[in-house]
Design an enzyme around this catalytic site. Structure first.
Site, PDB file in Angstrom:
ATOM      1  N   HIS A 206       0.817  -1.213   0.000  1.00 30.00           N
ATOM      2  CA  HIS A 206       0.000   0.000   0.000  1.00 30.00           C
ATOM      3  C   HIS A 206       0.848   1.258   0.000  1.00 30.00           C
ATOM      4  O   HIS A 206       0.429   2.302  -0.486  1.00 30.00           O
ATOM      5  CB  HIS A 206      -1.016  -0.036   1.130  1.00 30.00           C
ATOM      6  CG  HIS A 206      -2.126  -0.974   0.801  1.00 30.00           C
ATOM      7  ND1 HIS A 206      -2.121  -2.298   1.181  1.00 30.00           N
ATOM      8  CD2 HIS A 206      -3.231  -0.796   0.036  1.00 30.00           C
ATOM      9  CE1 HIS A 206      -3.194  -2.882   0.690  1.00 30.00           C
ATOM     10  NE2 HIS A 206      -3.883  -2.007  -0.006  1.00 30.00           N
ATOM     11  N   ARG A 313     -10.590   4.274  -1.548  1.00 31.03           N
ATOM     12  CA  ARG A 313     -10.099   3.449  -0.430  1.00 31.03           C
ATOM     13  C   ARG A 313     -10.393   4.186   0.883  1.00 31.03           C
ATOM     14  O   ARG A 313      -9.554   4.931   1.384  1.00 31.03           O
ATOM     15  CB  ARG A 313      -8.594   3.203  -0.568  1.00 31.03           C
ATOM     16  CG  ARG A 313      -8.203   2.251  -1.693  1.00 31.03           C
ATOM     17  CD  ARG A 313      -6.694   2.017  -1.684  1.00 31.03           C
ATOM     18  NE  ARG A 313      -6.298   0.844  -2.444  1.00 31.03           N
ATOM     19  CZ  ARG A 313      -5.871   0.868  -3.709  1.00 31.03           C
ATOM     20  NH1 ARG A 313      -5.800   1.995  -4.359  1.00 31.03           N
ATOM     21  NH2 ARG A 313      -5.510  -0.256  -4.311  1.00 31.03           N
ATOM     22  N   ARG A 350     -15.408   2.098  -1.252  1.00 29.71           N
ATOM     23  CA  ARG A 350     -15.161   0.784  -0.668  1.00 29.71           C
ATOM     24  C   ARG A 350     -15.166   0.912   0.848  1.00 29.71           C
ATOM     25  O   ARG A 350     -14.549   1.827   1.395  1.00 29.71           O
ATOM     26  CB  ARG A 350     -13.817   0.236  -1.125  1.00 29.71           C
ATOM     27  CG  ARG A 350     -13.552  -1.116  -0.481  1.00 29.71           C
ATOM     28  CD  ARG A 350     -12.279  -1.719  -0.950  1.00 29.71           C
ATOM     29  NE  ARG A 350     -11.120  -1.043  -0.419  1.00 29.71           N
ATOM     30  CZ  ARG A 350      -9.866  -1.355  -0.751  1.00 29.71           C
ATOM     31  NH1 ARG A 350      -9.655  -2.311  -1.631  1.00 29.71           N
ATOM     32  NH2 ARG A 350      -8.853  -0.728  -0.242  1.00 29.71           N
ATOM     33  N   GLU A 451     -11.250 -10.701  -4.695  1.00 18.65           N
ATOM     34  CA  GLU A 451      -9.807 -10.623  -4.438  1.00 18.65           C
ATOM     35  C   GLU A 451      -9.272 -11.819  -3.658  1.00 18.65           C
ATOM     36  O   GLU A 451      -8.115 -11.847  -3.260  1.00 18.65           O
ATOM     37  CB  GLU A 451      -9.429  -9.299  -3.771  1.00 18.65           C
ATOM     38  CG  GLU A 451     -10.320  -8.834  -2.664  1.00 18.65           C
ATOM     39  CD  GLU A 451      -9.977  -7.426  -2.170  1.00 18.65           C
ATOM     40  OE1 GLU A 451      -9.010  -6.816  -2.644  1.00 18.65           O
ATOM     41  OE2 GLU A 451     -10.685  -6.949  -1.270  1.00 18.65           O
ATOM     42  N   ASN A 474      -4.564  -7.004  -6.906  1.00 23.30           N
ATOM     43  CA  ASN A 474      -3.401  -6.976  -5.992  1.00 23.30           C
ATOM     44  C   ASN A 474      -3.506  -8.115  -4.985  1.00 23.30           C
ATOM     45  O   ASN A 474      -2.552  -8.852  -4.741  1.00 23.30           O
ATOM     46  CB  ASN A 474      -3.337  -5.651  -5.223  1.00 23.30           C
ATOM     47  CG  ASN A 474      -3.332  -4.458  -6.156  1.00 23.30           C
ATOM     48  OD1 ASN A 474      -2.928  -4.580  -7.288  1.00 23.30           O
ATOM     49  ND2 ASN A 474      -3.791  -3.316  -5.672  1.00 23.30           N
ATOM     50  N   ASP A 475      -4.686  -8.219  -4.393  1.00 22.39           N
ATOM     51  CA  ASP A 475      -4.872  -9.293  -3.419  1.00 22.39           C
ATOM     52  C   ASP A 475      -5.117 -10.631  -4.093  1.00 22.39           C
ATOM     53  O   ASP A 475      -4.682 -11.666  -3.593  1.00 22.39           O
ATOM     54  CB  ASP A 475      -6.033  -8.948  -2.472  1.00 22.39           C
ATOM     55  CG  ASP A 475      -5.567  -8.025  -1.364  1.00 22.39           C
ATOM     56  OD1 ASP A 475      -4.470  -8.264  -0.814  1.00 22.39           O
ATOM     57  OD2 ASP A 475      -6.270  -7.053  -1.064  1.00 22.39           O
ATOM     58  N   ARG A 485       2.335  -9.501  -0.746  1.00 21.57           N
ATOM     59  CA  ARG A 485       2.521  -8.385  -1.682  1.00 21.57           C
ATOM     60  C   ARG A 485       3.421  -7.285  -1.132  1.00 21.57           C
ATOM     61  O   ARG A 485       3.908  -6.441  -1.875  1.00 21.57           O
ATOM     62  CB  ARG A 485       1.150  -7.800  -2.078  1.00 21.57           C
ATOM     63  CG  ARG A 485       0.383  -7.266  -0.904  1.00 21.57           C
ATOM     64  CD  ARG A 485      -1.066  -6.973  -1.244  1.00 21.57           C
ATOM     65  NE  ARG A 485      -1.269  -5.609  -1.714  1.00 21.57           N
ATOM     66  CZ  ARG A 485      -2.458  -5.040  -1.851  1.00 21.57           C
ATOM     67  NH1 ARG A 485      -3.567  -5.719  -1.573  1.00 21.57           N
ATOM     68  NH2 ARG A 485      -2.563  -3.814  -2.263  1.00 21.57           N
ATOM     69  N   CYS A 522      -9.806  -3.102 -10.411  1.00 26.49           N
ATOM     70  CA  CYS A 522      -9.327  -1.898  -9.726  1.00 26.49           C
ATOM     71  C   CYS A 522      -7.972  -2.122  -9.069  1.00 26.49           C
ATOM     72  O   CYS A 522      -7.461  -1.255  -8.372  1.00 26.49           O
ATOM     73  CB  CYS A 522     -10.351  -1.406  -8.716  1.00 26.49           C
ATOM     74  SG  CYS A 522     -10.650  -2.578  -7.390  1.00 26.49           S
TER      75      CYS A 522
HETATM   76  C1  PEP Z   1      -6.673  -5.011  -4.721  1.00 22.05           C
HETATM   77  O1  PEP Z   1      -6.466  -5.847  -3.844  1.00 22.05           O
HETATM   78  O2  PEP Z   1      -6.382  -5.189  -5.919  1.00 22.05           O
HETATM   79  C2  PEP Z   1      -7.285  -3.712  -4.383  1.00 22.05           C
HETATM   80  C3  PEP Z   1      -7.641  -2.861  -5.302  1.00 22.05           C
HETATM   81  O3  PEP Z   1      -7.410  -3.418  -3.061  1.00 22.05           O
HETATM   82  P1  PEP Z   1      -6.175  -2.972  -2.160  1.00 22.05           P
HETATM   83  O4  PEP Z   1      -4.982  -2.760  -3.058  1.00 22.05           O
HETATM   84  O5  PEP Z   1      -6.547  -1.723  -1.460  1.00 22.05           O
HETATM   85  O6  PEP Z   1      -6.000  -4.126  -1.238  1.00 22.05           O
HETATM   86 MG    MG Z   2      -7.380  -5.594  -1.929  1.00 18.57          MG
END
Ligand code: PEP
Ligand code: MG
Length: 584
Positions: A206, A313, A350, A451, A474-475, A485, A522
């Site tokens: 993040h 977010r 979200r 995710e 991402n997740d 990650r 996203c």
């Molecule tokens: C993701 O996991 O791709 C996402 C958009 O949420 P975050 O990156 O905030 O976990």
């Molecule tokens: Mg996520």
């Protein structure tokens, strides 16, 4: 001699500037420049803080003395003497003065900068007794900072850490830290730095995501950079290659200065696409949405030509507040500002996703932050369902903000049918509570983030309950490949085009389209221009990304023909090594 440090490229562009080494715990002091005529008053502020802290210490000494020789603790008295001595230390006083007078740093910034300089010298000392005095120095400085926090600065720009442009400050500054939490990054967002480097962190941590949203060059995972780089060193950050050059030669400086200017020309060229509709060569309309962290980011979203916010977010409203969560009014006003900022375009909010690498507070232990595997712990919707009172406050605030413009509600990290049912029951309860209290609110579309592989493998369940889905790649990558990650040690295994990831993504898109439900991506994949063709080929028509990435992705879209990409994407999907086909 120039040294180069290799890390992970997380935010594009070139930054050239002087290093400011900051311990992550000290990033949240204000960083701003003062005007030449304010230098004296900043020095006075420091003097005042130092005298006040000295007085405090002397008072404690007196009270110890009053206890009489038997009750007084000789070690404590000696320690207080050391603290008094450190407060008057010439190196601290003159060093801090130097940062204020010569560099125009505000008092807090000057104090923490000099603390870093001296702390390093302590670290290098042979004598363990002297080495331990570092902690005393930190305590003394912390006391001064605390005192200054209680006395508003007469010159701080709007109480926030913002840049005040002063013509006497020539070199941009780049921040070097061992680590920066997402909460630190928020502070940093309003500060003066032109780029940053951290020792740790993964590509989709993040911290890296916030860097990308700030659109400044950044390199993470540049191990030991905070040790190798000295305060005030000249540094080049190459955010495209993930390289940091320390003490560059004049030739390198000229070369990177040229690259920097080329980048500016490219940005200027892209900005002309702002009002061009995102339509492919074969006439497919593509929706380009923005990911934002704060209501104020709506400005950048509109400026980049986003047609809505695909991911707000909201957890960034909850972080770095010493455990005091935002109440319903504060959240309502924040969401309303985002909704009004988007001027009638939809905003997807979200619900809070704290935990894992997004702790509420540095060192705090809520939301599963002190657990062994925080990424698998009580994060996102799991935390919200465990704290229904907190969750209802957020849901009511979002539903109320919807009265001011189109809002979609997005739920992170769902995996179980029971979680879905509990969440929807709470949304209904929030609606009823607002109805009973006669408070205005409006209908919102409900969406779920996909995710977790378990969710991607049970899409029909999600489509039964939700109006739209948004894939958090991402997740999804983290959990499919079992790769943390945020951990740079395994970042080479974090692979967005791993066949397993692509299959989950492709089948999610296909099932949504078959049922006529909206689906977007996203995660960071959506803003990566090297993946635009593949996502289009897999049938994706809605992308949500940092505002700074929108125009480059649009440029790609304008050059694509989706009918051709479809066949190619199927071959990528079927390949043993999809990455090898990506350049076709
Ligand atoms: C993701 O996991 O791709 C996402 C958009 O949420 P975050 O990156 O905030 O976990
Ligand atoms: Mg996520």
């Amino acid at each position: 001699m120039t040294i180069s440090i290799h890390g992970l490229a997380v935010s594009r562009g070139i930054a050239i500037g002087r290093a400011v080494i900051v311990a992550s715990s000290r990033v949240d002091v204000a960083h701003y420049f003062v005007q030449a005529e304010q230098v004296e008053s900043e020095i006075e502020r420091l003097r005042h803080a130092r005298n006040a802290v000295a007085e405090e210490i002397v008072k404690v000494q007196h009270s110890l003395h009053d206890l009489g020789p038997n009750d007084a603790h000789p070690e404590l008295t000696a320690l207080l003497d050391v603290h008094l001595m450190l407060l008057q230390d010439e190196q601290l006083t003159s060093g801090v003065k130097h940062w204020i007078v010569d560099r125009h740093y505000n008092a807090e910034w000057a104090l923490t900068t000099q603390l870093e300089v001296i702390a390093r010298q302590f670290d290098e000392m042979e004598d363990p007794y002297l080495r331990e005095r570092k902690a005393d120095l930190e305590q003394v400085v912390e006391r001064m900072l605390r005192f200054m926090r209680g006395v508003a600065s007469p010159v701080a720009p709007g109480g926030e850490a913002k840049a005040v442009h002063d013509s006497s400050i020539e070199a941009p500054l780049v921040l070097i830290a061992h680590d920066l939490s997402p909460a630190d990054m928020l502070q940093f967002k309003q500060s003066v730095f032109a780029g940053f480097v951290t020792d740790v962190g993964g590509k989709t941590s993040h911290t890296a995501i916030v860097a990308r949203s700030m659109d400044i060059p950044a390199v993470v995972g540049a191990r030991s950079s905070s040790q190798l780089i000295q305060q005030d060193d000249w540094v080049i950050i190459d955010g495209d290659a993930g390289v940091v050059l320390v003490d560059p030669s004049p030739i390198l400086l000229a070369e990177y200065g040229f690259k920097q200017r080329q980048g500016e020309v490219e940005r200027e060229r892209l900005s002309r696409l702002k009002n061009t509709p995102a339509v492919t060569l074969d006439g497919q309309k593509i929706e380009l949405l923005a990911n934002i962290e704060q209501p104020e980011d709506a400005v950048a979203a509109l400026k980049a030509g986003a047609v809505g916010v695909g991911l707000f977010r909201s957890e960034f409203l909850f972080m770095g507040r010493a455990g005091k969560l935002p109440d319903e009014e504060e959240q309502y006003h924040a969401y309303r500002r985002a909704v009004e900022g988007m001027q009638g375009l939809p905003v997807t909010i979200r619900t809070v996703d704290v935990g894992a690498d997004k702790p509420l507070d540095r060192g705090a232990s809520r939301a599963g932050e002190d657990h062994l595997n925080p990424a698998l712990g009580l994060r996102a919707i799991r935390w919200s369902l465990a704290e229904p009172a907190m969750f209802l406050v957020q849901l009511r605030a979002i539903l109320r903000a919807a009265a001011h413009g189109p809002v979609h509600l997005l739920i992170p990290m769902l995996a179980h049918a029971s979680e879905i049912r509990q969440t929807l029951a709470l949304v209904n309860r929030a609606r009823e509570q607002l109805d009973n209290a006669g408070i205005a609110h409006r209908h919102v579309k409900l969406g779920a983030m996909i995710e977790v592989p378990a969710a991607a493998l049970t899409i029909p369940l999600f489509l039964r309950y939700f109006d739209f889905l948004s894939v958090g790649t991402n997740d999804l990558i983290q959990y499919t490949l079992a790769i943390d990650r945020a951990d740079e040690a395994v970042s080479h295994l974090y692979d967005p085009v791993h066949p397993a990831v692509l299959h989950l993504l492709a089948s999610t898109i296909e099932q949504c389209r078959a049922k006529g439900k909206g689906v977007s991506v996203c995660g960071e994949m959506a803003g990566d221009v090297s993946l635009t063709r593949l996502l289009l080929g897999l049938g994706l028509r809605s992308f949500s990304m940092h505002p700074s990435q929108i125009l480059a992705v649009k440029q790609q879209i304008l050059r694509c023909d989706t009918t051709r990409l479809q066949t190619w994407a199927q071959s990528v999907l079927a390949a043993e090594d999809p990455a090898a086909l990506m350049t076709d």
